[in-house]
Design a protein around this motif. Structure first.
Motif, PDB file in Angstrom:
ATOM      1  N   GLY A   1      19.494  -6.996  -5.956  1.00  0.00           N
ATOM      2  CA  GLY A   1      21.333  -7.237  -5.687  1.00  0.00           C
ATOM      3  C   GLY A   1      22.204  -6.196  -6.127  1.00  0.00           C
ATOM      4  N   LEU A   2      22.108  -5.522  -7.439  1.00  0.00           N
ATOM      5  CA  LEU A   2      22.807  -4.432  -7.939  1.00  0.00           C
ATOM      6  C   LEU A   2      22.812  -3.990  -6.776  1.00  0.00           C
ATOM      7  N   LEU A   3      21.936  -2.850  -6.514  1.00  0.00           N
ATOM      8  CA  LEU A   3      21.768  -2.108  -5.978  1.00  0.00           C
ATOM      9  C   LEU A   3      22.509  -2.137  -4.237  1.00  0.00           C
ATOM     10  N   VAL A   4      22.315  -3.321  -3.695  1.00  0.00           N
ATOM     11  CA  VAL A   4      22.895  -3.589  -2.286  1.00  0.00           C
ATOM     12  C   VAL A   4      24.003  -3.675  -2.879  1.00  0.00           C
ATOM     13  N   ASN A   5      24.736  -4.101  -3.999  1.00  0.00           N
ATOM     14  CA  ASN A   5      26.448  -4.194  -3.549  1.00  0.00           C
ATOM     15  C   ASN A   5      26.604  -2.607  -4.125  1.00  0.00           C
ATOM     16  N   LYS A   6      25.958  -2.131  -4.361  1.00  0.00           N
ATOM     17  CA  LYS A   6      26.342  -0.783  -4.897  1.00  0.00           C
ATOM     18  C   LYS A   6      26.473   0.199  -3.874  1.00  0.00           C
ATOM     19  N   ILE A   7      25.344   0.213  -2.964  1.00  0.00           N
ATOM     20  CA  ILE A   7      25.604   0.724  -1.907  1.00  0.00           C
ATOM     21  C   ILE A   7      26.412   0.385  -0.654  1.00  0.00           C
ATOM     22  N   GLY A   8      26.178  -0.810  -0.295  1.00  0.00           N
ATOM     23  CA  GLY A   8      26.827  -1.817   0.500  1.00  0.00           C
ATOM     24  C   GLY A   8      28.019  -1.456   0.282  1.00  0.00           C
ATOM     25  N   SER A   9      29.326  -1.071  -0.896  1.00  0.00           N
ATOM     26  CA  SER A   9      30.252  -0.835  -1.152  1.00  0.00           C
ATOM     27  C   SER A   9      30.615   0.467  -0.196  1.00  0.00           C
ATOM     28  N   ILE A  10      29.333   1.564  -0.029  1.00  0.00           N
ATOM     29  CA  ILE A  10      29.931   2.834   0.711  1.00  0.00           C
ATOM     30  C   ILE A  10      29.464   2.853   2.341  1.00  0.00           C
ATOM     31  N   PHE A  11      27.549   2.363   2.373  1.00  0.00           N
ATOM     32  CA  PHE A  11      27.691   2.279   3.918  1.00  0.00           C
ATOM     33  C   PHE A  11      27.973   0.435   4.475  1.00  0.00           C
ATOM     34  N   PHE A  12      28.788   0.831   4.565  1.00  0.00           N
ATOM     35  CA  PHE A  12      29.468  -0.633   5.738  1.00  0.00           C
ATOM     36  C   PHE A  12      28.447  -1.436   7.284  1.00  0.00           C
ATOM     37  N   LYS A  13      28.263  -2.371   7.038  1.00  0.00           N
ATOM     38  CA  LYS A  13      27.362  -2.761   8.063  1.00  0.00           C
ATOM     39  C   LYS A  13      28.116  -2.337   9.551  1.00  0.00           C
ATOM     40  N   LEU A  14      29.286  -1.628   9.615  1.00  0.00           N
ATOM     41  CA  LEU A  14      30.161  -1.099  10.763  1.00  0.00           C
ATOM     42  C   LEU A  14      29.491   0.414  10.314  1.00  0.00           C
TER      43      LEU A  14
ATOM     44  N   ILE B   1      27.536   2.732  13.597  1.00  0.00           N
ATOM     45  CA  ILE B   1      28.052   4.189  14.270  1.00  0.00           C
ATOM     46  C   ILE B   1      26.738   5.064  13.792  1.00  0.00           C
ATOM     47  N   GLY B   2      26.161   5.030  12.537  1.00  0.00           N
ATOM     48  CA  GLY B   2      25.268   5.942  12.282  1.00  0.00           C
ATOM     49  C   GLY B   2      24.488   5.663  13.500  1.00  0.00           C
ATOM     50  N   SER B   3      23.937   4.848  13.149  1.00  0.00           N
ATOM     51  CA  SER B   3      22.577   4.243  14.466  1.00  0.00           C
ATOM     52  C   SER B   3      22.864   4.637  15.581  1.00  0.00           C
ATOM     53  N   ILE B   4      24.101   4.870  15.664  1.00  0.00           N
ATOM     54  CA  ILE B   4      24.263   4.838  17.545  1.00  0.00           C
ATOM     55  C   ILE B   4      24.215   6.368  17.718  1.00  0.00           C
ATOM     56  N   LEU B   5      24.221   6.519  16.707  1.00  0.00           N
ATOM     57  CA  LEU B   5      24.790   8.281  16.575  1.00  0.00           C
ATOM     58  C   LEU B   5      23.352   9.273  16.785  1.00  0.00           C
ATOM     59  N   ILE B   6      22.497   8.499  16.560  1.00  0.00           N
ATOM     60  CA  ILE B   6      20.743   8.749  15.770  1.00  0.00           C
ATOM     61  C   ILE B   6      20.278   8.440  16.758  1.00  0.00           C
ATOM     62  N   PHE B   7      20.989   7.770  17.917  1.00  0.00           N
ATOM     63  CA  PHE B   7      20.597   7.133  19.100  1.00  0.00           C
ATOM     64  C   PHE B   7      20.670   7.807  20.357  1.00  0.00           C
ATOM     65  N   THR B   8      21.771   8.452  19.884  1.00  0.00           N
ATOM     66  CA  THR B   8      21.890   9.158  21.484  1.00  0.00           C
ATOM     67  C   THR B   8      21.491  10.429  21.264  1.00  0.00           C
ATOM     68  N   TYR B   9      21.473  10.788  19.944  1.00  0.00           N
ATOM     69  CA  TYR B   9      20.971  12.683  19.562  1.00  0.00           C
ATOM     70  C   TYR B   9      19.524  12.773  20.214  1.00  0.00           C
ATOM     71  N   LEU B  10      18.439  11.359  20.166  1.00  0.00           N
ATOM     72  CA  LEU B  10      17.647  10.951  20.914  1.00  0.00           C
ATOM     73  C   LEU B  10      17.925  11.489  22.072  1.00  0.00           C
ATOM     74  N   GLY B  11      17.980  10.731  22.742  1.00  0.00           N
ATOM     75  CA  GLY B  11      18.326  11.221  23.908  1.00  0.00           C
ATOM     76  C   GLY B  11      19.167  12.090  24.879  1.00  0.00           C
ATOM     77  N   ILE B  12      19.729  12.854  23.569  1.00  0.00           N
ATOM     78  CA  ILE B  12      19.640  14.182  24.174  1.00  0.00           C
ATOM     79  C   ILE B  12      18.753  14.601  24.235  1.00  0.00           C
ATOM     80  N   LYS B  13      17.514  14.934  22.844  1.00  0.00           N
ATOM     81  CA  LYS B  13      15.930  15.499  22.899  1.00  0.00           C
ATOM     82  C   LYS B  13      15.582  14.790  24.220  1.00  0.00           C
ATOM     83  N   ILE B  14      15.665  13.997  24.404  1.00  0.00           N
ATOM     84  CA  ILE B  14      14.581  13.403  25.967  1.00  0.00           C
ATOM     85  C   ILE B  14      14.632  14.375  27.008  1.00  0.00           C
TER      86      ILE B  14
ATOM     87  N   TRP C   1      30.935  -6.865   8.385  1.00  0.00           N
ATOM     88  CA  TRP C   1      30.685  -5.470   8.835  1.00  0.00           C
ATOM     89  C   TRP C   1      31.443  -4.521   8.350  1.00  0.00           C
ATOM     90  N   THR C   2      32.760  -4.952   7.816  1.00  0.00           N
ATOM     91  CA  THR C   2      33.743  -3.944   7.612  1.00  0.00           C
ATOM     92  C   THR C   2      33.659  -3.667   5.727  1.00  0.00           C
TER      93      THR C   2
END
Length: 454
Positions: free
Chosen positions: A82-95, A99-112, A376-377
């Protein structure tokens, strides 16, 4: 004992997976050399399935006395998590993670897209030896073989309609061609390309975990090692066949390798060649696998005390048998409330995201507030407060606060004045706070519900 499935957020799974990754890194050299051929691959697949699935097992136990050590370890693990989730979650919000996942997915689409452009230069071959080898494997799926000299080494792609890409120099060497075909056909037979797709999904979901990114390289390596062992088994596991297969890999090693992670490519390296020379199934290797798999179980299952937070028919909380962890719901003062760093709660209903409103309940009427600990934010919170202020009613204030967690009541208490409740929540749970007017007169006041970090 009760076993159930509970939802877990990706951030929490990402952190829990680090424990398993460390174990795999420590034992994979031993497993690849001394255990059964798919030992390390089994651990990788279990990890991938766990990371892709939104659920994990929850094991509920009733006998605290007999399982005190297990519960103590689990609670320590959960509190640290729980402590780690709170610390990391304060930097990497769900939103941010989305956004990062969408960018990686787009990158894979370009590679395809780029890969498909390269594949247009491939030519279908009707080589007799190739057709004969495919026939001997007895695959139900139709396998086609193409020639493409723009690619450095052989590769395989496609699930329902698999294709093998070779080069002219491979066709010109009969022994090399035999070894390459067996290798690629085993990939097809074992559906290894599915694992590659799972790897890409995990990369999209957990891009923010650098150790997990690093592990994907070793997972790809262990897939190839597993395939190498199956090739030798198909040829006949003799010193002569091992040497000849290693020579074939050396020929390909001199040429170079592809870097596309959307396909299965035969890109030999020194580790694979050394393992092919030294691998031998031993009892020690089997014991190492069994112990590793056993120590991995805490990652995939959460142990919970069934006696914790139960209520009796009068609606009062049963004190936690292990008093170290205290009650889930506490009545706090206004001074304590002001010291908390409050945030918004995530609503699943139709009301505003942050509950802060005036209420007016007719006699014996009630109002529900439904929400969860997701956001999310902002950082991931694991608690919430319920503040009822300026409560008034002709003839005297009389109301109840009922709190449900995933459909089960964890708190039910009546009040005759203003109140502030502090609730220890679970990150993966949904909540309903119900305020019930117990009087035959109209009840009015102000309700405010906020999340907080414990």
């Amino acid at each position: 004992m009760a076993i159930s499935l509970v939802r877990v957020i990706t951030l929490e799974k990402s952190i829990k997976s680090l424990y398993l990754l460390v174990l795999i890194f420590l034992v994979r050299p031993t497993l690849n050399k001394k255990s059964f051929r798919s030992a390390s691959l089994v651990l990788w697949i279990v990890l991938l399935v766990y990371l892709i699935s939104p659920y994990e097992l929850e094991i509920g136990i009733e006998s605290v006395k007999g399982n005190f050590i297990l519960l103590a370890i689990t609670n320590f693990f959960d509190s640290s998590l729980g402590l780690l989730v709170n610390k990391i979650g304060s930097i990497f919000f769900k939103l941010n993670r989305l956004i990062g996942s969408i960018l990686i997915f787009t990158y894979l689409g370009i590679k395809i897209y780029k890969f498909n452009k390269v594949m247009k230069g491939s030519t279908l071959t009707h080589n007799t030896l190739c057709k004969e080898k495919i026939r001997k494997f007895g695959l139900k799926r139709k396998v086609e073989i193409y020639i493409n000299n723009n690619l450095k080494t052989p590769l395989t792609f496609g699930i329902l309609k698999p294709r093998i890409i070779l080069q002219d120099h491979v066709l010109a060497d009969e022994e090399l061609l035999d070894h390459v075909l067996i290798h690629e056909l085993i990939h097809i037979k074992k559906f290894h390309i599915l694992i590659n797709h799972m790897i890409n999904i995990v990369a999209c979901l957990y891009w923010f975990n650098p150790l997990l990114w690093l592990s994907l390289k070793y997972l790809d390596q262990d897939i190839e090692i597993n395939c190498d062992k199956l090739v030798v088994e198909n040829l006949g596991d003799t010193i002569k066949n091992r040497k000849e297969y290693c020579v074939s890999m050396l020929k390909l090693l001199e040429i170079g390798s592809n870097t596309n992670n959307l396909v299965l490519k035969l890109n030999p390296n020194k580790e694979r060649i050394l393992i092919m020379k030294q691998c031998k199934k031993t009892f020690t290797g089997l014991v190492v696998f069994i112990l590793t798999f056993t120590f991995c179980l805490p990652v995939f299952a959460n142990v919970a005390d069934l006696n914790q937070n139960r209520i009796d028919t009068k609606g009062e909380i049963v004190t936690n048998i292990n008093s170290e962890f205290g009650d889930r719901v506490q009545i706090i003062s206004d001074e304590e409330y002001q010291k908390l760093e409050l945030g918004e709660v995530s609503r699943t209903g139709l009301r505003a995201a942050n509950v802060d409103e005036n209420i007016r309940l007719k006699r014996f009427d009630k109002i529900d507030y439904e929400f969860n600990m997701d956001t999310w934010t902002g950082p991931v919170h694991d608690g919430f407060t319920v503040r009822l202020k300026d409560m008034s009613c002709s003839g005297g204030v009389d109301y109840s606060v009922i709190i449900e967690e995933n459909g089960k009541i964890i708190y039910d208490k009546r009040f005759a004045s203003d109140s502030i409740l502090k609730v220890k929540a679970n990150r993966r749970s949904n909540y309903i706070v119900t305020i019930v007017n117990r009087s035959n007169k109209t009840l009015s006041g102000k309700v405010k519900i906020n999340s907080y970090v414990r």
